[in-house]
Each structure stands twice: as structure tokens, then as C-alpha cells.
Design a protein around this motif. Structure first.
Motif, PDB file in Angstrom:
ATOM      1  N   UNK A  72       0.815  -1.199   0.000  1.00  0.00           N
ATOM      2  CA  UNK A  72       0.000   0.000   0.000  1.00  0.00           C
ATOM      3  C   UNK A  72       0.861   1.267   0.000  1.00  0.00           C
ATOM      4  N   UNK A  73       0.334   2.330  -0.586  1.00  0.00           N
ATOM      5  CA  UNK A  73       0.876   3.686  -0.524  1.00  0.00           C
ATOM      6  C   UNK A  73       2.173   3.901  -1.301  1.00  0.00           C
ATOM      7  N   UNK A  74       2.464   3.034  -2.268  1.00  0.00           N
ATOM      8  CA  UNK A  74       3.626   3.257  -3.127  1.00  0.00           C
ATOM      9  C   UNK A  74       3.413   4.480  -4.024  1.00  0.00           C
ATOM     10  N   UNK A 133       2.595   7.384  -3.204  1.00  0.00           N
ATOM     11  CA  UNK A 133       3.107   8.632  -2.640  1.00  0.00           C
ATOM     12  C   UNK A 133       4.531   8.925  -3.104  1.00  0.00           C
ATOM     13  N   UNK A 134       5.401   7.932  -3.068  1.00  0.00           N
ATOM     14  CA  UNK A 134       6.781   8.166  -3.489  1.00  0.00           C
ATOM     15  C   UNK A 134       6.855   8.430  -4.987  1.00  0.00           C
ATOM     16  N   UNK A 135       5.996   7.754  -5.762  1.00  0.00           N
ATOM     17  CA  UNK A 135       5.975   7.973  -7.205  1.00  0.00           C
ATOM     18  C   UNK A 135       5.493   9.384  -7.524  1.00  0.00           C
ATOM     19  N   UNK A 136       4.424   9.801  -6.858  1.00  0.00           N
ATOM     20  CA  UNK A 136       3.867  11.133  -7.101  1.00  0.00           C
ATOM     21  C   UNK A 136       4.866  12.226  -6.714  1.00  0.00           C
ATOM     22  N   UNK A 137       5.567  12.027  -5.598  1.00  0.00           N
ATOM     23  CA  UNK A 137       6.536  13.021  -5.135  1.00  0.00           C
ATOM     24  C   UNK A 137       7.651  13.229  -6.146  1.00  0.00           C
ATOM     25  N   UNK A 138       7.978  12.175  -6.907  1.00  0.00           N
ATOM     26  CA  UNK A 138       9.036  12.259  -7.904  1.00  0.00           C
ATOM     27  C   UNK A 138       8.614  13.115  -9.106  1.00  0.00           C
ATOM     28  N   UNK A 139       7.314  13.228  -9.329  1.00  0.00           N
ATOM     29  CA  UNK A 139       6.815  13.866 -10.549  1.00  0.00           C
ATOM     30  C   UNK A 139       6.120  15.196 -10.282  1.00  0.00           C
ATOM     31  N   UNK A 140       5.269  15.222  -9.271  1.00  0.00           N
ATOM     32  CA  UNK A 140       4.489  16.428  -9.008  1.00  0.00           C
ATOM     33  C   UNK A 140       3.877  16.355  -7.633  1.00  0.00           C
ATOM     34  N   UNK A 141       2.566  16.434  -7.568  1.00  0.00           N
ATOM     35  CA  UNK A 141       1.897  16.295  -6.281  1.00  0.00           C
ATOM     36  C   UNK A 141       0.545  15.649  -6.487  1.00  0.00           C
ATOM     37  N   UNK A 142       0.087  14.935  -5.465  1.00  0.00           N
ATOM     38  CA  UNK A 142      -1.211  14.289  -5.531  1.00  0.00           C
ATOM     39  C   UNK A 142      -2.325  15.337  -5.472  1.00  0.00           C
ATOM     40  N   UNK A 143      -3.376  15.066  -6.211  1.00  0.00           N
ATOM     41  CA  UNK A 143      -4.543  15.952  -6.208  1.00  0.00           C
ATOM     42  C   UNK A 143      -5.597  15.371  -5.277  1.00  0.00           C
ATOM     43  N   UNK A 171     -12.860  14.155  -3.830  1.00  0.00           N
ATOM     44  CA  UNK A 171     -13.819  13.695  -2.819  1.00  0.00           C
ATOM     45  C   UNK A 171     -13.480  12.322  -2.234  1.00  0.00           C
ATOM     46  N   UNK A 172     -12.608  11.559  -2.902  1.00  0.00           N
ATOM     47  CA  UNK A 172     -12.186  10.256  -2.382  1.00  0.00           C
ATOM     48  C   UNK A 172     -10.954  10.369  -1.482  1.00  0.00           C
ATOM     49  N   UNK A 173     -10.377  11.557  -1.365  1.00  0.00           N
ATOM     50  CA  UNK A 173      -9.144  11.733  -0.618  1.00  0.00           C
ATOM     51  C   UNK A 173      -7.958  11.828  -1.570  1.00  0.00           C
ATOM     52  N   UNK A 174      -6.739  11.667  -1.029  1.00  0.00           N
ATOM     53  CA  UNK A 174      -5.552  11.712  -1.875  1.00  0.00           C
ATOM     54  C   UNK A 174      -5.383  10.433  -2.679  1.00  0.00           C
ATOM     55  N   UNK A 175      -5.830   9.312  -2.144  1.00  0.00           N
ATOM     56  CA  UNK A 175      -5.781   8.038  -2.861  1.00  0.00           C
ATOM     57  C   UNK A 175      -7.129   7.343  -2.723  1.00  0.00           C
ATOM     58  N   UNK A 235      -4.890   0.346  -5.872  1.00  0.00           N
ATOM     59  CA  UNK A 235      -4.873   1.638  -5.189  1.00  0.00           C
ATOM     60  C   UNK A 235      -4.519   2.708  -6.218  1.00  0.00           C
ATOM     61  N   UNK A 236      -5.306   3.745  -6.265  1.00  0.00           N
ATOM     62  CA  UNK A 236      -5.098   4.766  -7.280  1.00  0.00           C
ATOM     63  C   UNK A 236      -4.975   6.153  -6.691  1.00  0.00           C
ATOM     64  N   UNK A 237      -4.537   7.058  -7.530  1.00  0.00           N
ATOM     65  CA  UNK A 237      -4.428   8.445  -7.157  1.00  0.00           C
ATOM     66  C   UNK A 237      -4.356   9.316  -8.391  1.00  0.00           C
ATOM     67  N   UNK A 238      -4.400  10.617  -8.197  1.00  0.00           N
ATOM     68  CA  UNK A 238      -4.371  11.565  -9.312  1.00  0.00           C
ATOM     69  C   UNK A 238      -3.241  12.564  -9.114  1.00  0.00           C
ATOM     70  N   UNK A 239      -2.655  12.990 -10.205  1.00  0.00           N
ATOM     71  CA  UNK A 239      -1.587  13.973 -10.190  1.00  0.00           C
ATOM     72  C   UNK A 239      -2.060  15.276 -10.811  1.00  0.00           C
ATOM     73  N   UNK A 240      -1.587  16.378 -10.250  1.00  0.00           N
ATOM     74  CA  UNK A 240      -1.763  17.657 -10.926  1.00  0.00           C
ATOM     75  C   UNK A 240      -0.887  17.676 -12.154  1.00  0.00           C
TER      76      UNK A 240
END
Length: 235
Positions: A57-59, A61-71, A74-78, A230-235
Motif C-alpha cells: 500500500x501507498x507506493x 506517494x513516493x511515485x507522485x513526489x518524484x513527478x508532481x503532487x497528488x490531487x 472527494x475520495x481523498x488523496x488516494x 490503489x489509485x491516485x491523481x496527479x496535478x
């Protein structure tokens, strides 16, 4: 150049099925050349597969930090996609998911989506479907010029599962034209020449431009094993 302004010369279809751009998760994190390769793939194709992601879980975060930032949404950061006995979202079932972009209801729709497969069930089905919305839109414009208004393609918003059943148009004739255009566009998304499919494995992450690349999922049988993304979005 923003991802939403990718030139139409970079359109793709089913030919991408066996040659999705691929990069290694550890290399992207620690090697600038690998990071550049990934970013170029996203800029040109709007999609890339990241392999060798730890099945934890939560891998993201490190990937997003390398590129930009998580957006935050309504579901949260992930968000977690797992089959549930009491689902409140079609994504939490084992049913077929129609092709779509995520969260088009937001004024600022997420630009990049990155689902990470923590656990993939061993049974059949569950393939991820990918289609270039710009390919479909450009063909729609060419084949049905009467449906085009502005003359340019900047972004694609499409989510049948969350579309309101009531909208204002000037006349019944306008409603017929809208539905004709919608059906024509959907047919192009699923055209055999435009649709690519792949079954992501545990440790894979697919990253795609949510402003132009459409995604969906084939149905599967939840009784055959657990499926957890587990998913997330990037700006």
C-alpha cells in the motif's frame, strides 16, 4: 505544452496493445534518464505502464513526489478499488466498466491518473481497456463534420455512469443530434482499430492522461480471487 494540447499527429489505436511504453518503478525513482523517458512517453502517448512496483500500500506517494503532487478529490488523496459485498460504486463490483474519464463533474478534472495493482486475481477477465479519446474525437470530426462546433479538440469528458439523465437543449431536434453524436463517439472508442487491452499484473501501475485517454474494465469473477488496486491523481 500541457498534456491536453497534445498534437493530433500522436494519435494511437490498437497497435499500442503489444507495445505500451514501459518503465521500471525503481529506475524512475532513482534515475533521471528513466524519469525523462517516462515523462516523454506521457507527453507523446498519454499513457505508460510502470513495472516492478512493490505490492504494498501507498507506493503511489513516493511515485507522485518524484513527478508532481497528488490531487485531493472527494475520495481523498488516494482511493482503493476492491470488490465489496455492499458496493456503493460500480468500481467495487466485478462487473464490466464502460469506457470513461474520471471525475468530469469537477471544475478542475484530474489531469493524470495512476492505478497501482497491489493484488491481481489469477482468474480470467478484468482486463484494462484503453482508448485514445483524441483518436475517436478526430475521427468523429472527420466522419461527421456537422457535429463539430469549435473546430479544435482540447480535452475529452466522458462518463456515461455519472452523466445526468436531464440536460437543457433548445429543442427535441438538438437532443436527437446530441444522442447521435454520443453514440457515434462511443462506437469509435470501442472500434477494433482504436481499442487496446492489457491485463495488469501485481506490481504494475498504469499511468494515463485523464484529459484525453479513456479507460474501462472487462468483467471478472470475484469468486476466483482478490483484486486490489490503489489509485491516485496527479496535478
Amino acid at each position: 505544452m500541457q498534456l491536453s494540447e497534445i498534437p493530433l499527429t500522436n494519435l494511437w489505436g490498437r497497435e499500442l496493445q503489444d507495445k505500451f511504453p514501459r518503465v521500471s518503478f525503481p529506475e524512475v525513482l532513482h534515475d533521471d534518464h528513466a524519469l525523462l523517458t517516462f515523462l516523454e512517453s506521457m507527453e507523446v502517448m498519454g499513457v505508460a505502464v510502470v513495472s516492478d512496483v512493490p505490492c504494498e500500500k501507498d507506493q503511489i506517494y513516493s511515485f507522485a513526489k518524484r513527478i508532481g503532487r497528488l490531487k485531493s478529490t472527494p475520495y481523498g488523496e488516494t482511493f482503493n478499488m476492491q470488490t465489496r459485498m455492499d458496493p456503493n460504486n460500480l468500481a467495487f463490483t466485478d462487473d464490466y466498466l464502460d469506457m470513461h474519464t474520471d471525475l468530469p463533474c469537477l471544475a478542475a478534472k484530474p489531469e493524470i491518473q495512476m492505478p497501482h495493482v497491489i493484488k491481481q486475481f489469477p482468474g480470467e477477465g478484468g482486463e484494462t481497456m484503453i482508448s485514445d479519446g483524441f483518436t475517436a474525437a478526430s475521427k468523429l470530426k472527420k466522419n461527421h463534420p456537422d457535429l463539430d462546433v469549435g473546430g479544435s479538440i482540447r480535452t475529452v469528458n466522458w462518463h456515461q455512469m455519472s452523466r445526468d439523465s436531464r440536460f437543457q437543449v433548445s429543442s427535441s431536434e438538438a437532443a436527437v443530434k446530441w444522442y447521435s453524436a454520443a453514440f457515434a463517439f462511443r462506437d469509435l472508442l470501442y472500434d477494433a482499430d482504436n481499442l487496446a487491452e492489457l491485463k495488469l499484473q501485481s506490481g504494475d501501475m498504469i499511468v494515463f492522461d485523464n484529459l484525453c485517454v479513456m479507460h474501462g474494465r472487462q468483467e471478472f469473477c470475484a469468486d476466483q480471487g482478490e483484486r486490489w488496486l490503489q489509485g491516485g491523481y496527479l496535478e
